[in-house]
Design an enzyme around this catalytic site. Structure first.
Site, PDB file in Angstrom:
ATOM      1  N   GLY A 189       0.816  -1.210   0.000  1.00  0.00           N
ATOM      2  CA  GLY A 189       0.000   0.000   0.000  1.00  0.00           C
ATOM      3  C   GLY A 189       0.846   1.255   0.000  1.00  0.00           C
ATOM      4  O   GLY A 189       2.023   1.227  -0.337  1.00  0.00           O
ATOM      5  N   ALA A 190       0.210   2.385   0.400  1.00  0.00           N
ATOM      6  CA  ALA A 190       0.843   3.712   0.290  1.00  0.00           C
ATOM      7  C   ALA A 190       1.410   3.860  -1.117  1.00  0.00           C
ATOM      8  O   ALA A 190       2.587   4.167  -1.316  1.00  0.00           O
ATOM      9  CB  ALA A 190       1.922   3.904   1.360  1.00  0.00           C
ATOM     10  N   HIS A 196       4.769   2.318  -8.049  1.00  0.00           N
ATOM     11  CA  HIS A 196       3.833   1.177  -8.084  1.00  0.00           C
ATOM     12  C   HIS A 196       3.001   1.215  -9.369  1.00  0.00           C
ATOM     13  O   HIS A 196       2.757   0.187  -9.990  1.00  0.00           O
ATOM     14  CB  HIS A 196       2.860   1.225  -6.893  1.00  0.00           C
ATOM     15  N   GLY A 215       9.658  -4.303  -8.263  1.00  0.00           N
ATOM     16  CA  GLY A 215      10.559  -3.204  -8.608  1.00  0.00           C
ATOM     17  C   GLY A 215      12.002  -3.526  -8.246  1.00  0.00           C
ATOM     18  O   GLY A 215      12.269  -4.205  -7.251  1.00  0.00           O
ATOM     19  N   LYS A 247      14.111  -1.484  -7.084  1.00  0.00           N
ATOM     20  CA  LYS A 247      14.622  -0.742  -5.917  1.00  0.00           C
ATOM     21  C   LYS A 247      14.964  -1.733  -4.806  1.00  0.00           C
ATOM     22  O   LYS A 247      15.961  -1.597  -4.116  1.00  0.00           O
ATOM     23  CB  LYS A 247      13.603   0.283  -5.418  1.00  0.00           C
ATOM     24  N   GLN A 294      15.580  -8.239  -2.607  1.00  0.00           N
ATOM     25  CA  GLN A 294      14.291  -8.918  -2.439  1.00  0.00           C
ATOM     26  C   GLN A 294      13.902  -9.649  -3.726  1.00  0.00           C
ATOM     27  O   GLN A 294      13.432 -10.785  -3.701  1.00  0.00           O
ATOM     28  CB  GLN A 294      13.228  -7.882  -2.072  1.00  0.00           C
TER      29      GLN A 294
END
Length: 282
Positions: A31-32, A37, A149, A151, A155
């Site tokens: 979220g946010a 995104h 992503g 960034k 991950q």
């Protein structure tokens, strides 16, 4: 945009789509949402017949409980932003119980050592939490393609490793980092930066770009020392780590090798807000 809070309802919808032979994309988020995104969402819309965006602040990947509490939760705003991309998005915004049932804990994973580098060193257990939620979402949504992503490059590497080791039938699609006009990598945490820190933080990307130029002619060790000295002299930003690593093993390098791709990775504190970024060096 249809919002699902329960996986049982979402699964019914997905079954229907799959029975019609439709391909399904997934963009997992906490979220946010921001333009970064949206760039993932747009790509997923272009490449699939249907799209699920999950909005779930995952408790098992926060090793700082305070960070979990402060993480922005803005579902209405997020849905409004998604509508600007398409009306045809399925949003999965579950409660913790719907995802984890009665057991909110991480599965322990072996990511062939990727989990002990960089972020893993400073956030023990973090990647077990990431692996747990992403695998869970893949089981619930059964996507053909999932979008992440760059960034969060480490991950991304870990999710690819999990998919490979557990034979999860999903194609992982890496997406480029989207940046503010200032160069700051877009992040949900940026909204928490005070004006002073927001003004200071583009220094992170400037330093990454300078390190890329230096890496052309200097040793990795010299570049790392130079970056550390740049942050030592910065009045506001505090460096947690800067490393140059092989993009496949994420091992920090001593010497450059032929035919190997390298990336610079950085984590910086702007007051109590932790910002990460990375840049391909060659």
């Amino acid at each position: 945009v249809k919002i699902f809070t329960e996986q049982s309802e979402l699964k019914k919808e997905i079954e229907l789509l799959k029975s019609q032979g439709k391909t399904l994309g997934l963009v997992p988020t906490m979220g946010a949402l921001h333009k970064g995104h949206l760039s993932l969402v747009q790509r997923a819309l272009d490449e699939n017949d249907a799209l699920v965006v999950s909005i779930f602040v995952n408790p098992t990947q926060f090793n700082n409980p305070d960070d979990l509490v402060k993480y922005p939760r803005t579902l209405e705003r997020d849905v409004a932003l998604l509508k600007t991309a398409s009306d045809d998005i399925l949003v999965y915004a579950p409660a913790v119980e719907d995802v984890y049932e009665d057991k909110v804990e991480s599965v322990e994973y072996d990511f062939d050592g990727l989990e002990h580098k960089m972020e893993g060193k400073f956030r023990p257990g973090h990647f077990d939490g990431v692996g747990t939620i992403v695998k869970r979402l893949f089981e619930i949504v059964t996507p053909d393609n999932a979008y992440f992503g760059e960034k969060d490059f480490q991950q991304l590497a870990i999710i690819k490793k999990m998919v490979e080791k557990h034979n999860v039938p999903v194609n992982i699609v890496p997406c480029e980092i989207l940046r503010e006009d200032s160069g700051l990598a877009m992040s949900s945490r940026n909204v928490r930066l005070t004006p002073e820190y927001l003004e200071a933080s583009p220094f992170i990307y400037e330093t990454l770009k300078a390190s890329k130029i230096k890496f052309g002619t200097e040793s990795a060790k010299d570049v790392m020392e130079w970056v550390e000295s740049q942050f030592k002299n910065h009045p506001l930003l505090e460096l947690e780590y800067f490393v140059i690593a092989d993009i496949n093993t994420l091992e920090t390098i001593d010497n450059k090798k032929e035919n190997t791709l390298y990336r610079a990775f950085v984590a910086v504190y702007a007051d109590d807000i932790r910002l990460i970024d990375n840049l391909a060096l060659n």
